[in-house]
Design an enzyme around this catalytic site. Structure first.
Site, PDB file in Angstrom:
ATOM      1  N   LYS A  95       3.459  -3.567  -6.737  1.00 50.56           N
ATOM      2  CA  LYS A  95       4.840  -3.371  -7.176  1.00 50.56           C
ATOM      3  C   LYS A  95       5.820  -3.993  -6.198  1.00 50.56           C
ATOM      4  O   LYS A  95       6.777  -4.641  -6.583  1.00 50.56           O
ATOM      5  CB  LYS A  95       5.114  -1.876  -7.336  1.00 50.56           C
ATOM      6  CG  LYS A  95       6.521  -1.550  -7.779  1.00 50.56           C
ATOM      7  CD  LYS A  95       6.781  -2.067  -9.175  1.00 50.56           C
ATOM      8  CE  LYS A  95       8.207  -1.902  -9.623  1.00 50.56           C
ATOM      9  NZ  LYS A  95       8.519  -2.788 -10.765  1.00 50.56           N
TER      10      LYS A  95
ATOM     11  N   TRP B 147      -3.846  -1.934  -1.043  1.00 53.40           N
ATOM     12  CA  TRP B 147      -3.814  -3.226  -1.730  1.00 53.40           C
ATOM     13  C   TRP B 147      -4.245  -4.210  -0.650  1.00 53.40           C
ATOM     14  O   TRP B 147      -3.509  -4.458   0.299  1.00 53.40           O
ATOM     15  CB  TRP B 147      -2.386  -3.518  -2.206  1.00 53.40           C
ATOM     16  CG  TRP B 147      -2.258  -4.697  -3.106  1.00 53.40           C
ATOM     17  CD1 TRP B 147      -2.320  -4.719  -4.470  1.00 53.40           C
ATOM     18  CD2 TRP B 147      -2.000  -6.059  -2.715  1.00 53.40           C
ATOM     19  NE1 TRP B 147      -2.128  -5.986  -4.936  1.00 53.40           N
ATOM     20  CE2 TRP B 147      -1.934  -6.829  -3.898  1.00 53.40           C
ATOM     21  CE3 TRP B 147      -1.847  -6.707  -1.482  1.00 53.40           C
ATOM     22  CZ2 TRP B 147      -1.700  -8.201  -3.876  1.00 53.40           C
ATOM     23  CZ3 TRP B 147      -1.610  -8.070  -1.469  1.00 53.40           C
ATOM     24  CH2 TRP B 147      -1.539  -8.803  -2.657  1.00 53.40           C
TER      25      TRP B 147
ATOM     26  N   GLU C 162      11.273 -15.365 -17.730  1.00 51.61           N
ATOM     27  CA  GLU C 162      10.969 -13.947 -17.557  1.00 51.61           C
ATOM     28  C   GLU C 162       9.954 -13.475 -18.607  1.00 51.61           C
ATOM     29  O   GLU C 162       9.022 -12.734 -18.294  1.00 51.61           O
ATOM     30  CB  GLU C 162      12.282 -13.145 -17.631  1.00 51.61           C
ATOM     31  CG  GLU C 162      12.148 -11.641 -17.536  1.00 51.61           C
ATOM     32  CD  GLU C 162      11.482 -11.134 -16.256  1.00 51.61           C
ATOM     33  OE1 GLU C 162      11.256 -11.912 -15.322  1.00 51.61           O
ATOM     34  OE2 GLU C 162      11.164  -9.936 -16.225  1.00 51.61           O
TER      35      GLU C 162
ATOM     36  N   ARG D  46       1.575   1.119  -6.225  1.00 55.31           N
ATOM     37  CA  ARG D  46       1.832   0.259  -5.063  1.00 55.31           C
ATOM     38  C   ARG D  46       0.563  -0.418  -4.569  1.00 55.31           C
ATOM     39  O   ARG D  46       0.610  -1.410  -3.840  1.00 55.31           O
ATOM     40  CB  ARG D  46       2.429   1.077  -3.931  1.00 55.31           C
ATOM     41  CG  ARG D  46       3.774   1.620  -4.317  1.00 55.31           C
ATOM     42  CD  ARG D  46       4.507   2.075  -3.100  1.00 55.31           C
ATOM     43  NE  ARG D  46       5.901   1.812  -3.280  1.00 55.31           N
ATOM     44  CZ  ARG D  46       6.595   0.918  -2.598  1.00 55.31           C
ATOM     45  NH1 ARG D  46       6.019   0.196  -1.680  1.00 55.31           N
ATOM     46  NH2 ARG D  46       7.864   0.742  -2.815  1.00 55.31           N
TER      47      ARG D  46
ATOM     48  N   HIS E 166       9.253 -33.921 -22.538  1.00 61.77           N
ATOM     49  CA  HIS E 166       8.912 -34.744 -21.366  1.00 61.77           C
ATOM     50  C   HIS E 166       7.544 -34.359 -20.803  1.00 61.77           C
ATOM     51  O   HIS E 166       7.235 -34.676 -19.660  1.00 61.77           O
ATOM     52  CB  HIS E 166       9.990 -34.609 -20.289  1.00 61.77           C
ATOM     53  CG  HIS E 166      11.326 -35.080 -20.765  1.00 61.77           C
ATOM     54  ND1 HIS E 166      11.618 -36.404 -20.968  1.00 61.77           N
ATOM     55  CD2 HIS E 166      12.437 -34.394 -21.131  1.00 61.77           C
ATOM     56  CE1 HIS E 166      12.853 -36.527 -21.415  1.00 61.77           C
ATOM     57  NE2 HIS E 166      13.379 -35.300 -21.526  1.00 61.77           N
TER      58      HIS E 166
ATOM     59  N   CYS F  64       0.874  -1.156   0.000  1.00 59.16           N
ATOM     60  CA  CYS F  64       0.000   0.000   0.000  1.00 59.16           C
ATOM     61  C   CYS F  64       0.920   1.217   0.000  1.00 59.16           C
ATOM     62  O   CYS F  64       2.129   1.101   0.061  1.00 59.16           O
ATOM     63  CB  CYS F  64      -0.863   0.010   1.248  1.00 59.16           C
ATOM     64  SG  CYS F  64      -1.705  -1.558   1.525  1.00 59.16           S
TER      65      CYS F  64
ATOM     66  N   GLU G 132       1.586 -11.769 -16.257  1.00 55.68           N
ATOM     67  CA  GLU G 132       1.195 -10.786 -15.240  1.00 55.68           C
ATOM     68  C   GLU G 132       0.455  -9.585 -15.796  1.00 55.68           C
ATOM     69  O   GLU G 132      -0.346  -8.987 -15.095  1.00 55.68           O
ATOM     70  CB  GLU G 132       2.353 -10.379 -14.330  1.00 55.68           C
ATOM     71  CG  GLU G 132       3.455  -9.588 -14.935  1.00 55.68           C
ATOM     72  CD  GLU G 132       4.558  -9.287 -13.914  1.00 55.68           C
ATOM     73  OE1 GLU G 132       4.322  -9.286 -12.703  1.00 55.68           O
ATOM     74  OE2 GLU G 132       5.695  -9.053 -14.357  1.00 55.68           O
TER      75      GLU G 132
ATOM     76  N   LYS H  41       6.259 -11.980 -17.760  1.00 49.56           N
ATOM     77  CA  LYS H  41       5.782 -10.673 -18.249  1.00 49.56           C
ATOM     78  C   LYS H  41       4.416 -10.848 -18.903  1.00 49.56           C
ATOM     79  O   LYS H  41       3.504 -10.076 -18.654  1.00 49.56           O
ATOM     80  CB  LYS H  41       6.745 -10.061 -19.278  1.00 49.56           C
ATOM     81  CG  LYS H  41       8.071  -9.546 -18.775  1.00 49.56           C
ATOM     82  CD  LYS H  41       8.015  -8.402 -17.807  1.00 49.56           C
ATOM     83  CE  LYS H  41       7.844  -8.841 -16.398  1.00 49.56           C
ATOM     84  NZ  LYS H  41       8.939  -8.839 -15.503  1.00 49.56           N
TER      85      LYS H  41
ATOM     86  N   ASN I 294       0.552   0.465   6.550  1.00 53.80           N
ATOM     87  CA  ASN I 294       1.055  -0.549   5.614  1.00 53.80           C
ATOM     88  C   ASN I 294       1.593  -1.693   6.456  1.00 53.80           C
ATOM     89  O   ASN I 294       2.248  -1.447   7.471  1.00 53.80           O
ATOM     90  CB  ASN I 294       2.219  -0.007   4.783  1.00 53.80           C
ATOM     91  CG  ASN I 294       1.776   0.989   3.739  1.00 53.80           C
ATOM     92  OD1 ASN I 294       0.589   1.212   3.549  1.00 53.80           O
ATOM     93  ND2 ASN I 294       2.748   1.594   3.075  1.00 53.80           N
ATOM     94  N   GLY I 295       1.379  -2.911   6.015  1.00 51.88           N
ATOM     95  CA  GLY I 295       1.916  -4.052   6.747  1.00 51.88           C
ATOM     96  C   GLY I 295       0.796  -4.934   7.247  1.00 51.88           C
ATOM     97  O   GLY I 295      -0.363  -4.795   6.846  1.00 51.88           O
TER      98      GLY I 295
HETATM   99  O1  M6R Z   1      11.300  -5.719  -5.595  1.00 49.96           O
HETATM  100  P1  M6R Z   1      11.687  -7.139  -5.857  1.00 49.96           P
HETATM  101  O2  M6R Z   1      12.668  -7.258  -6.954  1.00 49.96           O
HETATM  102  O3  M6R Z   1      12.129  -7.857  -4.640  1.00 49.96           O
HETATM  103  O4  M6R Z   1      10.341  -7.823  -6.360  1.00 49.96           O
HETATM  104  C1  M6R Z   1      10.288  -9.201  -6.609  1.00 49.96           C
HETATM  105  C2  M6R Z   1       9.015  -9.558  -7.331  1.00 49.96           C
HETATM  106  O5  M6R Z   1       7.909  -9.249  -6.553  1.00 49.96           O
HETATM  107  C3  M6R Z   1       8.897  -8.843  -8.674  1.00 49.96           C
HETATM  108  O6  M6R Z   1       9.994  -9.085  -9.491  1.00 49.96           O
HETATM  109  C4  M6R Z   1       7.617  -9.291  -9.410  1.00 49.96           C
HETATM  110  O7  M6R Z   1       7.721 -10.631  -9.785  1.00 49.96           O
HETATM  111  C5  M6R Z   1       7.345  -8.393 -10.600  1.00 49.96           C
HETATM  112  N1  M6R Z   1       5.958  -8.102 -10.688  1.00 49.96           N
HETATM  113  C6  M6R Z   1       7.767  -8.990 -11.877  1.00 49.96           C
HETATM  114  O8  M6R Z   1       7.462  -8.215 -12.991  1.00 49.96           O
END
Ligand code: M6R
Length: 611
Positions: free
Chosen positions: A606, A75, A484, A27, A507, A2, A491, A488, A101-102
């Site tokens: 984020k 969030w 990766e 965030r 396999h 958040c 997500e 992308k 937050n938390g």
């Molecule tokens: O801030 P961080 O690099 O620790 O974040 C790790 C993951 O949460 C972050 O890479 C997440 O997978 C992204 N949404 C990927 O695009």
């Protein structure tokens, strides 16, 4: 996950908070709210959805004029994203407004205790319990700061909070444990935020609060103490992010802007770190001597999501250049296993935000077992950066898009440098070092060349935008790039995508292949090129729709792939820095063509500061 913004000074707090919340929307974006202290009364406004929904719901500016206020973008963790659960929360007597937050782990016990004291709750959230608890202790202590301190000493879990109180109309009290909180120092005004992006248009002078610190601010001064009320002398830092890095400029989305920024962000990751005379590199902040590095027998790299993928590439590089065995671990698994850290093991944690809860916990776990833990982070002053025993900043600049792009290539760049340093300390030749240093300088312009393929990639994206699934294949270092690329796509476009080592396909996943399945293959000219070509023949035989990322000049691949995206030739070690770029663009365009909010994908935040 958040975002918090608070303001105290001489200006109108409301527009400053709303503007700050907009900058933090990346965030958390399910609901938002703000509270101001005006004429001895709290005025609280909340809305479900975006900050613009909150903004629209606000009354006339003269009604909301106040010099002090706090705001929050949420969030959801506990309780649904609705108006009641949105922050700020109030206490039993309606005297405080609190944003948080938390996660408060013992909120159920605290709630039970407060209920026996006659407290009534309107929500099922942990934050409302915290608001009641804090207000209760302020009343008991008859003091704002010590009430907050006393309450927080009973709390288990993580928090970054900001509080205003009707009896203290000229003060904000804020505190943190396990969740970032930053004090911004302006001219007769102060800001409190969970992320500098919210305030850098106002000030670049900040204090990164530490765990267990409480700050009391009025518009003239601030006082930092511990939860035990010991005075803290904090260091003022200067934020080096540019305001333009938190603006979209001419781009439609932050993600696209950040993909394009890789030309400079990769350069920033190696600038000033190349040592031509010794044919190696230097990573100043590692805080480890050459002798200590030479003794390292094993490396562990820990991270989550995209950072974990960068770590897998790092493993490949370090093992091949320095012959040091590397284990890559998911932080979330590492922290709850009983990890073995043999003597002479060097541990790295890798995190863009430097705040990811699992990575931070893994760092602490490794340190508790006596390991030296170095951080590879982007956000200066972040918790991971501060708690590691040394580390490297990737200097990617603010990354706002939830889907990480430029941070990934900057992380990989730093890992390339690390591999070179370790390699040169062992048996890597000076000739290789010279070649490496020459080529890394060419990478930014090669990335630019790949970015020029944007329109072609958009056309390819149109051919797969209605797919239900996609398979990404790669071998060796290209396998983590495939992971990766798949991450992308899933997500931001919500298409199910899997990354697979190309040869493993037979396999199992090969059963999925038919004419509807796009298969994105990283098939670059390297030592295992022929192997991946055989794998692609297997795909073609089953009518799979192949999109190949290939090396410029490779004409043969056209016989197999429906679409070929050519990238410039480079040394093997740098190939991921180029091959990932078309995958980022492909995911971006697919999501955009499907009409989704690329920068704020559903359910994602984020920086994941909760477990
Ligand atoms: O801030 P961080 O690099 O620790 O974040 C790790 C993951 O949460 C972050 O890479 C997440 O997978 C992204 N949404 C990927 O695009």
């Amino acid at each position: 996950m958040c975002g918090i913004v608070g303001y105290i000074g001489k200006r109108n707090a409301t527009p400053i908070i709303v503007e700050g919340l907009k900058r933090l929307e990346y965030r958390g974006y399910d609901s938002a709210g703000l509270a101001i202290n005006k004429d001895g009364k709290l005025h609280i406004y909340k809305a479900v959805g975006k900050i613009t929904d909150l903004e629209r719901s606000l009354p006339e500016p003269n009604v909301t004029f106040s010099n002090i206020g706090i705001g929050h973008t949420r969030w959801a963790t506990h309780g649904k994203p609705n108006k009641t659960n949105a922050h700020p929360h109030t206490g039993q007597y309606g005297k405080i407004a609190l944003v948080h937050n938390g996660i408060i782990e013992n909120y159920k016990q605290l709630r039970q205790k407060l209920t026996t004291e006659g407290h009534q709750f309107n929500t099922e959230t942990d934050t409302e319990v915290l608001a009641h608890l804090v207000e209760y202790f302020i009343e008991k202590e008859q003091d704002f700061t010590s009430g907050v301190q006393k309450a927080l000493k009973l709390v288990e879990g993580t928090f970054g909070i900001a509080v205003i109180h009707t009896d203290y109309p000229e003060n904000i009290v804020a505190a943190r444990k396990g969740s970032p909180l930053i004090l911004g120092i302006g001219n007769e005004e102060f800001f409190i935020t969970s992320d500098v992006a919210a305030i850098i248009i106002h000030t670049k002078k900040v204090i990164y609060l530490k765990d267990g610190e409480v700050v009391n601010l009025n518009h003239e001064k601030f006082e930092i103490t511990t939860l035990d009320n010991e005075a803290v002398k904090a260091k003022i830092s200067e934020v080096d992010w540019d305001v333009s890095s938190i603006e979209k400029g001419d781009y439609e989305h932050f993600m696209l802007k950040e993909i394009y920024e890789q030309v400079t962000s990769v350069e920033n990751a190696f600038r000033g770190r190349l040592m031509n005379k010794l044919s190696t590199a230097r990573l100043g902040g590692l805080n480890i001597t050459g002798n200590e590095l030479r003794k390292v027998k094993k490396i562990q790299i820990i991270g989550c999501g995209t950072s974990w993928h960068a770590a897998l590439i790092g493993k490949n590089m370090i093992e091949s250049l320095a012959r040091i065995p590397v284990e890559v671990e998911y932080a979330s698994e590492y922290r709850y296993r009983n990890p073995i850290i043999p003597e002479d093991t060097l541990v790295f944690v890798i995190s863009q935000s430097g705040e990811t809860a699992d990575t931070l916990a893994a760092l602490r776990e490794a340190q508790a077992r006596g390991a030296k833990v170095l951080g590879i982070t982007n956000v200066v002053g972040s918790t991971i950066a501060r708690e590691s025993d040394g580390g490297v900043y990737i200097h990617a600049g603010a990354e706002i898009g939830v889907a990480s792009t430029k941070a990934f290539t900057s992380q990989v760049t730093v890992l390339c440098l690390l591999a070179l340093i370790l390699g040169r300390m062992k048996h890597l030749s000076a000739q290789y070092g010279i070649k490496f240093l020459k080529e890394i300088k060419r990478i930014p312009q090669k990335i630019e060349k790949v970015l020029n393929l944007n329109e072609e990639i958009e056309r390819i994206a149109a051919t797969i935008k209605d797919s239900k699934n996609a398979l990404y294949l790669g071998r060796g270092m290209h396998y983590p790039v495939a992971l990766e690329g798949a991450l992308k796509l899933k997500e931001i476009s919500y298409i199910h995508a899997e990354g697979y080592p190309a040869a493993e396909m037979k396999h199992g996943p090969i059963a999925l292949i038919d004419e509807k399945m796009p298969v994105v293959a990283i098939a670059l000219k390297d030592a295992i090129y022929d192997k991946i070509i055989s794998n692609l023949q297997e795909v073609k035989a089953r009518n799979g729709h192949i999109i190949a990322i290939a090396t410029e000049g490779d004409e043969n691949i056209k016989d197999l792939a429906e679409h070929v995206i050519y990238i410039p030739e480079t040394m093997d070690i740098f190939q991921p820095l180029l091959s990932v770029v078309p995958l980022q663009l492909l995911a971006y365009h697919v999501a955009h063509l499907r009409g989704f909010n690329v920068d704020q994908p559903r359910n994602l935040a984020k920086s994941v500061t909760v477990e």
